[in-house]
Design a protein around this motif. Structure first.
Motif, mmCIF file in Angstrom:
data_model
loop_
_atom_site.group_PDB
_atom_site.id
_atom_site.type_symbol
_atom_site.label_atom_id
_atom_site.label_comp_id
_atom_site.label_asym_id
_atom_site.label_seq_id
_atom_site.Cartn_x
_atom_site.Cartn_y
_atom_site.Cartn_z
ATOM 1 N N HIS A 179 13.206 6.345 -12.866
ATOM 2 C CA HIS A 179 14.287 6.195 -11.893
ATOM 3 C C HIS A 179 14.857 7.557 -11.509
ATOM 4 N N ASP A 180 14.026 8.593 -11.634
ATOM 5 C CA ASP A 180 14.499 9.931 -11.285
ATOM 6 C C ASP A 180 14.661 10.055 -9.776
ATOM 7 N N GLY A 181 15.714 10.688 -9.368
ATOM 8 C CA GLY A 181 15.900 10.978 -7.962
ATOM 9 C C GLY A 181 16.354 9.773 -7.183
ATOM 10 N N ALA A 182 16.476 9.978 -5.904
ATOM 11 C CA ALA A 182 16.913 8.917 -5.017
ATOM 12 C C ALA A 182 15.760 7.991 -4.716
ATOM 13 N N ALA A 183 16.088 6.871 -4.064
ATOM 14 C CA ALA A 183 15.058 5.887 -3.753
ATOM 15 C C ALA A 183 13.991 6.454 -2.850
ATOM 16 N N ALA A 184 14.389 7.337 -1.938
ATOM 17 C CA ALA A 184 13.418 7.924 -1.018
ATOM 18 C C ALA A 184 12.395 8.779 -1.736
ATOM 19 N N ASN A 185 12.726 9.241 -2.930
ATOM 20 C CA ASN A 185 11.815 10.087 -3.699
ATOM 21 C C ASN A 185 11.125 9.324 -4.818
ATOM 22 N N HIS A 186 11.202 7.993 -4.790
ATOM 23 C CA HIS A 186 10.664 7.227 -5.905
ATOM 24 C C HIS A 186 9.158 7.436 -6.056
ATOM 25 N N THR A 187 8.431 7.446 -4.936
ATOM 26 C CA THR A 187 6.982 7.641 -5.008
ATOM 27 C C THR A 187 6.641 9.000 -5.594
ATOM 28 N N ALA A 188 7.351 10.033 -5.153
ATOM 29 C CA ALA A 188 7.107 11.372 -5.706
ATOM 30 C C ALA A 188 7.452 11.419 -7.183
ATOM 31 N N ALA A 189 8.537 10.730 -7.585
ATOM 32 C CA ALA A 189 8.927 10.723 -8.993
ATOM 33 C C ALA A 189 7.877 10.041 -9.852
ATOM 34 N N VAL A 190 7.336 8.922 -9.362
ATOM 35 C CA VAL A 190 6.307 8.205 -10.113
ATOM 36 C C VAL A 190 5.060 9.072 -10.264
ATOM 37 N N THR A 191 4.630 9.717 -9.178
ATOM 38 C CA THR A 191 3.428 10.551 -9.230
ATOM 39 C C THR A 191 3.597 11.716 -10.192
ATOM 40 N N THR A 343 9.212 1.505 4.033
ATOM 41 C CA THR A 343 8.502 2.635 3.430
ATOM 42 C C THR A 343 9.269 3.335 2.328
ATOM 43 N N GLY A 344 10.588 3.106 2.234
ATOM 44 C CA GLY A 344 11.403 3.823 1.270
ATOM 45 C C GLY A 344 11.848 5.185 1.744
ATOM 46 N N SER A 345 11.454 5.582 2.950
ATOM 47 C CA SER A 345 11.817 6.883 3.502
ATOM 48 C C SER A 345 12.332 6.697 4.922
ATOM 49 N N PRO A 346 13.218 7.588 5.368
ATOM 50 C CA PRO A 346 13.727 7.467 6.737
ATOM 51 C C PRO A 346 12.650 7.755 7.764
ATOM 52 N N LEU A 347 12.873 7.264 8.971
ATOM 53 C CA LEU A 347 11.933 7.486 10.065
ATOM 54 C C LEU A 347 11.894 8.976 10.404
ATOM 55 N N PRO A 348 10.719 9.575 10.466
ATOM 56 C CA PRO A 348 10.649 11.009 10.794
ATOM 57 C C PRO A 348 10.966 11.241 12.265
ATOM 58 N N PRO A 349 11.199 12.490 12.652
ATOM 59 C CA PRO A 349 11.470 12.782 14.066
ATOM 60 C C PRO A 349 10.240 12.541 14.925
ATOM 61 N N ALA A 505 -2.693 -0.600 1.164
ATOM 62 C CA ALA A 505 -2.664 0.860 1.279
ATOM 63 C C ALA A 505 -1.356 1.353 1.876
ATOM 64 N N LEU A 506 -0.690 0.522 2.672
ATOM 65 C CA LEU A 506 0.588 0.912 3.250
ATOM 66 C C LEU A 506 1.755 0.618 2.318
ATOM 67 N N ASN A 507 1.692 -0.503 1.616
ATOM 68 C CA ASN A 507 2.810 -0.930 0.766
ATOM 69 C C ASN A 507 2.855 -0.223 -0.578
ATOM 70 N N ASP A 508 1.692 0.074 -1.148
ATOM 71 C CA ASP A 508 1.594 0.545 -2.529
ATOM 72 C C ASP A 508 0.995 1.951 -2.540
ATOM 73 N N HIS A 509 1.642 2.864 -3.262
ATOM 74 C CA HIS A 509 1.123 4.231 -3.329
ATOM 75 C C HIS A 509 -0.238 4.271 -4.032
ATOM 76 N N LEU A 510 -0.445 3.383 -5.004
ATOM 77 C CA LEU A 510 -1.757 3.316 -5.649
ATOM 78 C C LEU A 510 -2.827 2.920 -4.637
ATOM 79 N N GLY A 511 -2.489 1.964 -3.751
ATOM 80 C CA GLY A 511 -3.428 1.601 -2.705
ATOM 81 C C GLY A 511 -3.689 2.755 -1.753
ATOM 82 N N HIS A 512 -2.670 3.548 -1.483
ATOM 83 C CA HIS A 512 -2.836 4.721 -0.615
ATOM 84 C C HIS A 512 -3.775 5.741 -1.255
ATOM 85 N N LEU A 513 -3.604 5.977 -2.558
ATOM 86 C CA LEU A 513 -4.490 6.909 -3.258
ATOM 87 C C LEU A 513 -5.923 6.390 -3.270
#
Length: 673
Positions: A179-191, A343-349, A505-513
């Motif tokens: 649970h490190d970091g904010a929700a937007a960084n959850h994927t990075a924290a898990v990796t 996605t857990g992240s804000p919409l990019p520009p 592949a879109l929903n799960d980071h493992l699927g993306h990898l």
């Protein structure tokens, strides 16, 4: 310290220092303090981090022993069996600790009171089966139990390799509980946490195995094992250092946070890891080569005992950090946007020229993969150069360009926008499966490894032996068959986009990898089967290679047209629900993505066809030059006689096929001369 004393004292030093460091860090950081509301009690508050420490130490003994056995020991020897026995013991500790951690996590999360009634059992069952946190610990416990049995039962090379892969995979689910970091960084924290845990486990477990092996192995054998462990430890240190830095940055958020209790514990952990790195560099550069000297050997094993103590401090601090609140401040409560919900992240520009050049979405896993791929390849070319062997510069340039393009795709603007725009997702797909393999295959990495990595002569398997074993397995022979590789290459397009694998592949980071690895590998196999320099069991004749490519181009174009012809939006609840206010509408963006697959995706295939034609021409030129040299040696008369015999043989084969019989004396396969 005698070998047998160290064999017992080493694990004791590790366990005691780890437990002491965890207790001190929990008291200092407040990780075991009573909660004002919903306190689960002292047993849970103290038992949970200690059980988690047991999970980490058990995982280290399990995974580290298996990795070192595979790369430094010989199957069938006593040392190899000892390593597997230690892995089984570590897996048992891992299983019991994981089960206890899962149970205590349930008590902590729901403030439940243990009882023997049916309600408590039902609540525990729902936690383990229905919630992600509970399922992670259930999977970890079950995987540990399987590992306990398998590590004790297997003894051969192949089975140990499979068990080792399973052992590393069993550690990964623990990272999803971060649970490190904010929700937007959850994927990075898990990796980062997964890389950190795996790297530390391989590093620490290998060190424990060295201590255990010292009492039963000869000094001559240890002189071979130690440099190999040192190489593994160096790679693990790099992984642990980079992932630890990334994880600390996510948890701290700013340099001022280092003054908090969480930050001080991180500083202690970093200091311990740096001390271990210094000790490792010391015995790698000065002591391992002098292990035949009594003084050097005593100094080395004394440093190993000290290194175990520092390992214990780092492990205890890590266990306490999991229960210490990071100083990330108060996170404002706001309604998530549709993009954040999906996605857990804000919409990019809006994607423009500037974003193509400046936007990055760094994934530490691929940073390490690309970094090691470049380093080891260049190290191999340097070794060949120093040895006086030639290695074509175009191969090095091609490999480096392919790896750099891979890094740009998986960590650059394509990675940042592919979850929001179907067209960008298709651009990434085409680059992964077609452009990148077209650059990597001419690099001939297998040939370079076979020539550059030192051959083992003691029955163990190093990098060279494992690579050659892999490319000669029955599975590899099937996958490198041109027809199979082509079927995987073109079939993956249809299966991926027209099944739920696309959604995974879109929903799960493992699927993306998985998506990235799958497309690069299938593309690599296809290109390798056609123009590869590395050897494969079978390649089609050049005319059939071109026919196969024409068929692939047609099917690829048809795939792109099929997407362009869609009247509805694929994954409408994803791409159509982003709340995107910039760019073209989702359906039009999908049409553009189909056009990318149809038009841009054909360019690498066309280049591949040209490469096949060039190889065909060069092969004919070489054959003609060999023929001319033979004419110069034996003269026209003998060559004419040889060709006449070949023609007679072809005529005989035709008569045999027609059932008319006939015999002709077969000439040799090639003219002598």
């Amino acid at each position: 310290m005698s070998p047998r004393t160290l064999r017992v004292a080493g694990p004791v030093i590790l366990a005691v220092t780890a437990l002491a460091a965890a207790i001190v860090a929990l008291v200092y950081g407040g990780g075991a303090d009573a909660l004002l509301v919903g306190d689960p009690g002292p047993v849970v508050r103290w038992g949970l981090p200690i059980a988690n420490l047991g999970v980490n130490l058990g995982a280290a003994a399990m995974a580290g022993s298996l990795v070192l056995a595979l790369f430094a020991l010989r199957a069938g020897d006593t040392e190899f069996d000892t390593a597997l026995d230690l892995a089984s013991i570590g897996a048992a500790v891992f299983t019991i600790s994981a089960g206890a951690t899962g149970y205590l996590t349930f008590l902590n999360a729901f403030n439940a009171t243990p009882s023997a009634d049916a309600v408590f059992g039902q609540q525990l069952g729902r936690f383990l089966l229905d919630l992600d946190l509970g399922r992670a610990w259930l999977i970890t416990t079950l995987a540990g139990a399987v590992m306990t049995v398998l590590a004790f039962a297997v003894r051969s090379w192949t089975s140990t390799l499979l068990v080792g892969i399973l052992g590393l995979a069993a550690i990964v689910p623990m990272a999803t509980t971060s649970h490190d970091g904010a929700a937007a960084n959850h994927t990075a924290a898990v990796t980062t946490l997964a890389l950190h845990i795996v790297g530390a486990a391989v590093w620490l477990g290998g060190l424990v195995l060295l201590v255990v092996l010292r009492a039963s192995s000869t000094p001559q054998r240890m002189a071979h094992v130690l440099p190999r462990y040192s190489s593994i430890a160096l790679v693990a240190f790099i992984v642990v250092a980079l992932s630890g830095y990334a994880r600390a940055a996510l948890g701290l958020g700013s340099w001022e946070a280092l003054l908090s209790a969480y930050g001080v514990i991180i500083v202690v952990k970093v200091a311990a890891l740096l001390a271990i790195g210094v000790l490792g560099a010391l015995y790698r550069r000065r002591l391992i080569s002098r292990m035949g000297e009594v003084t050097a050997a005593r100094t080395f094993w004394s440093l190993i005992a000290l290194e175990l103590a520092f390992m214990g401090i780092a492990s205890g601090a890590a266990a306490a950090l999991a229960r210490t609140a990071p100083p990330i401040g108060d996170i404002p409560i706001t309604d998530p946007t549709p993009a954040e919900t999906l996605t857990g992240s804000p919409l990019p520009p809006e994607l423009g020229l500037t974003q193509w050049l400046t936007v990055w979405d760094i994934d530490l896993l691929w940073v390490l993969v690309c970094g090691f791929a470049l380093f080891f390849y260049l190290a191999g070319t340097v070794r060949l150069h120093r040895r006086g062997d030639a290695w074509p510069i175009y191969r090095t340039i091609s490999w480096c360009a392919g790896i750099l393009l891979l890094f740009w795709v998986v960590c650059g603007p394509v990675a940042a926008y592919e979850n929001y725009l179907f067209s960008i997702h298709m651009v990434g797909h085409m680059l992964l499966t077609m452009a990148i393999p077209l650059l990597l295959v001419p690099g001939a990495p297998v040939t370079l490894a076979a020539r550059a990595i030192r051959k083992r002569d003691d029955g163990t398997r190093g990098g060279r032996e494992w690579i050659l074993w892999t490319v000669h397995t029955p599975v590899a022979r099937v996958l490198t068959n041109p027809l199979v590789a082509a079927a995987l290459f073109i079939g993956s397009l249809w299966v991926f986009y027209y099944t739920d694998i696309f959604r995974w592949a879109l929903n799960d980071h493992l699927g993306h990898l998985w998506m990235i690895a799958h497309f690069v590998i299938t593309g690599y196999l296809f290109v390798q089967s056609l123009i590869g320099i590395d050897p494969v069991p079978y390649r089609l004749p050049y005319p059939f290679r071109l026919i196969l490519l024409i068929g692939i181009m047609a099917m690829h174009a048809f795939f792109g047209i099929s997407i362009m012809s869609q009247s509805g939006l694929m994954l409408a609840d994803w791409f159509g629900s982003m709340g995107r206010t910039w760019g073209v509408p989702p359906l039009e963006d999908q049409y553009i993505g189909g056009g990318v697959a149809w038009s841009v995706g054909e360019i690498p295939t066309l280049i591949l066809a040209i490469a096949v034609a060039i190889q065909w021409s060069r092969n004919d030129d070489r054959a003609q030059r060999r023929r001319d040299r033979h004419v110069d040696r034996v003269g026209d008369d003998e060559l004419d006689a040889y060709n006449a015999r070949l023609a007679a043989l072809a005529d005989q084969d035709a008569r045999v096929d027609a059932g008319t019989g006939g015999t002709v004396t077969r000439p040799p396969a090639t003219p002598r001369g």
